[in-house]
Each structure stands twice: as C-alpha cells, then as structure tokens.
Design a protein around this motif. Sequence first.
Motif, PDB file in Angstrom:
ATOM      1  N   MET A 110       2.457  10.626  -0.518  1.00 23.65           N
ATOM      2  CA  MET A 110       2.046   9.634  -1.512  1.00 23.65           C
ATOM      3  C   MET A 110       1.940  10.264  -2.892  1.00 23.65           C
ATOM      4  O   MET A 110       2.322   9.660  -3.903  1.00 23.65           O
ATOM      5  N   GLU A 111       1.405  11.484  -2.954  1.00 23.10           N
ATOM      6  CA  GLU A 111       1.281  12.184  -4.235  1.00 23.10           C
ATOM      7  C   GLU A 111       2.655  12.370  -4.861  1.00 23.10           C
ATOM      8  O   GLU A 111       2.857  12.134  -6.060  1.00 23.10           O
ATOM      9  N   ALA A 112       3.618  12.790  -4.053  1.00 27.16           N
ATOM     10  CA  ALA A 112       4.973  13.017  -4.567  1.00 27.16           C
ATOM     11  C   ALA A 112       5.594  11.724  -5.078  1.00 27.16           C
ATOM     12  O   ALA A 112       6.198  11.687  -6.153  1.00 27.16           O
ATOM     13  N   ILE A 113       5.420  10.658  -4.318  1.00 29.25           N
ATOM     14  CA  ILE A 113       6.037   9.385  -4.686  1.00 29.25           C
ATOM     15  C   ILE A 113       5.403   8.807  -5.943  1.00 29.25           C
ATOM     16  O   ILE A 113       6.078   8.341  -6.859  1.00 29.25           O
ATOM     17  N   TRP A 153       0.856  -1.202   0.000  1.00 31.18           N
ATOM     18  CA  TRP A 153       0.000   0.000   0.000  1.00 31.18           C
ATOM     19  C   TRP A 153       0.881   1.237   0.000  1.00 31.18           C
ATOM     20  O   TRP A 153       1.857   1.331   0.736  1.00 31.18           O
ATOM     21  N   THR A 154       0.492   2.234  -0.801  1.00 31.18           N
ATOM     22  CA  THR A 154       1.317   3.427  -0.944  1.00 31.18           C
ATOM     23  C   THR A 154       1.441   4.196   0.358  1.00 31.18           C
ATOM     24  O   THR A 154       2.511   4.745   0.667  1.00 31.18           O
ATOM     25  N   THR A 214       9.512   9.379  -7.647  1.00 30.55           N
ATOM     26  CA  THR A 214      10.729   9.666  -6.902  1.00 30.55           C
ATOM     27  C   THR A 214      10.976   8.604  -5.846  1.00 30.55           C
ATOM     28  O   THR A 214      10.166   7.717  -5.639  1.00 30.55           O
ATOM     29  N   ASN A 215      12.099   8.723  -5.173  1.00 29.22           N
ATOM     30  CA  ASN A 215      12.496   7.756  -4.157  1.00 29.22           C
ATOM     31  C   ASN A 215      11.789   8.055  -2.842  1.00 29.22           C
ATOM     32  O   ASN A 215      11.838   9.192  -2.355  1.00 29.22           O
ATOM     33  N   PRO A 216      11.110   7.061  -2.234  1.00 29.09           N
ATOM     34  CA  PRO A 216      10.401   7.319  -0.976  1.00 29.09           C
ATOM     35  C   PRO A 216      11.309   7.873   0.120  1.00 29.09           C
ATOM     36  O   PRO A 216      10.900   8.745   0.878  1.00 29.09           O
ATOM     37  N   ARG A 217      12.537   7.382   0.189  1.00 28.15           N
ATOM     38  CA  ARG A 217      13.462   7.875   1.215  1.00 28.15           C
ATOM     39  C   ARG A 217      13.768   9.349   1.003  1.00 28.15           C
ATOM     40  O   ARG A 217      13.835  10.132   1.958  1.00 28.15           O
ATOM     41  N   ARG A 218      13.947   9.745  -0.257  1.00 26.87           N
ATOM     42  CA  ARG A 218      14.248  11.146  -0.551  1.00 26.87           C
ATOM     43  C   ARG A 218      13.084  12.044  -0.141  1.00 26.87           C
ATOM     44  O   ARG A 218      13.271  13.105   0.452  1.00 26.87           O
ATOM     45  N   PRO A 226      -6.174   8.319   3.849  1.00 25.54           N
ATOM     46  CA  PRO A 226      -5.390   9.062   2.866  1.00 25.54           C
ATOM     47  C   PRO A 226      -4.958   8.201   1.686  1.00 25.54           C
ATOM     48  O   PRO A 226      -4.577   7.050   1.857  1.00 25.54           O
ATOM     49  N   HIS A 227      -4.983   8.785   0.531  1.00 17.30           N
ATOM     50  CA  HIS A 227      -4.451   8.182  -0.687  1.00 17.30           C
ATOM     51  C   HIS A 227      -4.604   9.181  -1.823  1.00 17.30           C
ATOM     52  O   HIS A 227      -5.622   9.874  -1.915  1.00 17.30           O
TER      53      HIS A 227
END
Length: 311
Positions: free
Chosen positions: A261-264, A36-37, A269-273, A200-201
């Motif tokens: 979540m929107e950014a990823i 799940w995101t 992009t990288n979740p860690r970043r 959220p999602h």
Amino acid sequence: MTLKKYLLAAALSTPMLAQAADPESCSLVRFADVGWTDLITTNAVTRLVLSELGYRSQIKRLSVPQTFKALRNNELEVFLDTWMPSSEKDIRPYLDDGSVELLAINLEGAKYTLATNQAAYDAGLKDFADIAKFSKQLDGKIYGIEPGNGGNQLIQRMIDKNAFGLAGFKLVESSETDMILSVKRADHLDKWAVFLGWEPHPMNNQLNMRYLSGGDDYFGPNLGGATVYTAVRKGLASQCPNLGRLLKNIRFSLQMENDLMEAILNQNTNPRREAKAWLKANPQVVNEWLQGVTMRDGNPIKPRLEAGQTQ
C-alpha cells in the motif's frame, strides 16, 4: 527472471498430478473493489496469480452493502476484504440464508477503531469516553469513509444512542482518501480530529496518530482487533474446486499489505507492477499458496509456467 519462472520455482517443491479441470464457468473470476487501498493490493496480487494459472478476472467497483448483494445474486465470485466483526451487520443476513460463504481467513492481527491525532492525544483525548469532552476542539465531527461502510454505521450507531455522550456529533462521510486528507489538514492547522483508523494501512506511517481505547462494545476488544475473511458466493469452492483451493490457501500479512500500500500510494505506481515485484521477491509465500493447486485446465503447473512471458 520472469514471474512465470518464480511461480514455477515456488511450485516445484510440491509435485502435483493432473486433476480434473475447473469448468469453463469458473474461468472468469469477478472481484469486488470497495475503494480501500488494502483491497486494491490484495486484489492485484490474487488476480496476477490467477492469470498465470489460466483464469481471467474482472473488478467490479461497489460499496460494501452492494458487494454482499452481488455475491448473493451471483454477480461476483470473491470479496477479499470482509473485516470481522465490523462487517457482521452487513454480511449476517447473507451468511444466515447461505447465499454468501466465508471461505477462509486471509489476514489476522488487524485493528479497526477510532483514532485521533497526536496533539489531541497528548492533551487528554485517549479514550472513547473523552471525545465528548472535547467537542469544541473537534468541531463536533467524527470522520469516516464511504457511505454505507460498516465502520461508519458503528459510528452513527454511537451517535444515535448517545453512547459516550456523542449525540451532538456529526459523522462526516467521504472516502478513505478524503478522510486522511482531512486529518492531515487538521494537523497542518494545529487542530484536532477523531477518525476511523485501521491497520494494515499506510496511514499508520503517514499520520502521527493514536488509537483510542474504550470502544470494545462497538468495535471489539484489542483496539478493534479484526480478522479479515475471503467471502465468496454460495457453492464457489465446490463448483470450482481448484479456484477454491487457491483462495483457501491465500493468506496475507500486515507487513506485506503495509509495504504494498505504501508503494502504491506514495510512489503513484501501478498496483499490478507492485504486485508482480512482490511475488517475485517472495517465492516461498507463492509456494504456500500453490499447494495442491493446478492450472485451470487441470494440468500440473510446471509445463504451463515454463512457457512465455508474463502478460
């Protein structure tokens, strides 16, 4: 400014004395990832904070039922995405035998129930009781996510019990991503879809969607109003008190998760970043998370976080 300095600044307002270190057995923290995101984002943020405090972490990709079994078998430490009441059936046996514990609430105000696209809603599909009337337009399908998920089980239970006249419907199990693609495809073809929706999602921004009323007996009131818990293996907080203290402190918000979540999803992009950027931008939240917390070795946070760059 490095993340270490942000974490340091967040911690300085609460002076901390050295405490007994968490034992070496606590140094590796294993998290579940069920695909799940929202969990990808919360895992990323939590793991980043843990790494700065001297812990190591690991992700294990499992289904929801497998996750609770792994917690029972001491193969995992933490699952940050226990949605209640939808996860009640999956987790209840483990809560009853004490092998899994709900350590803290980490998100409130979520929702989790069936939704439909705007075209169907405008044509009269506004309630669970309306679904069967539009079986032809829906091609007799209700879209869920991965097999074994609690939401899917609720949908299948309605079908099996012929609740709302759904006996002739088919549950389409796939994944979060594939379900959303199916809804987008239906919109593109001017067709209708009923599917498992939650917040959220980013789907709430990406899809022209509306939540259906009338599902209280299955998904709960307030459009499946949900509370999300941090679930841990038995005894984690007593065996690893510093880790337990941090996990009890960590709380998320709908806006935080939606933004991450929107950014990823949209920026690939990288979740860690993204997690690192969010922590830097929100030192006041980090401050709340670090209340009463030390480095894993028991030292105050200040000396350790003053040195070096974020890995």
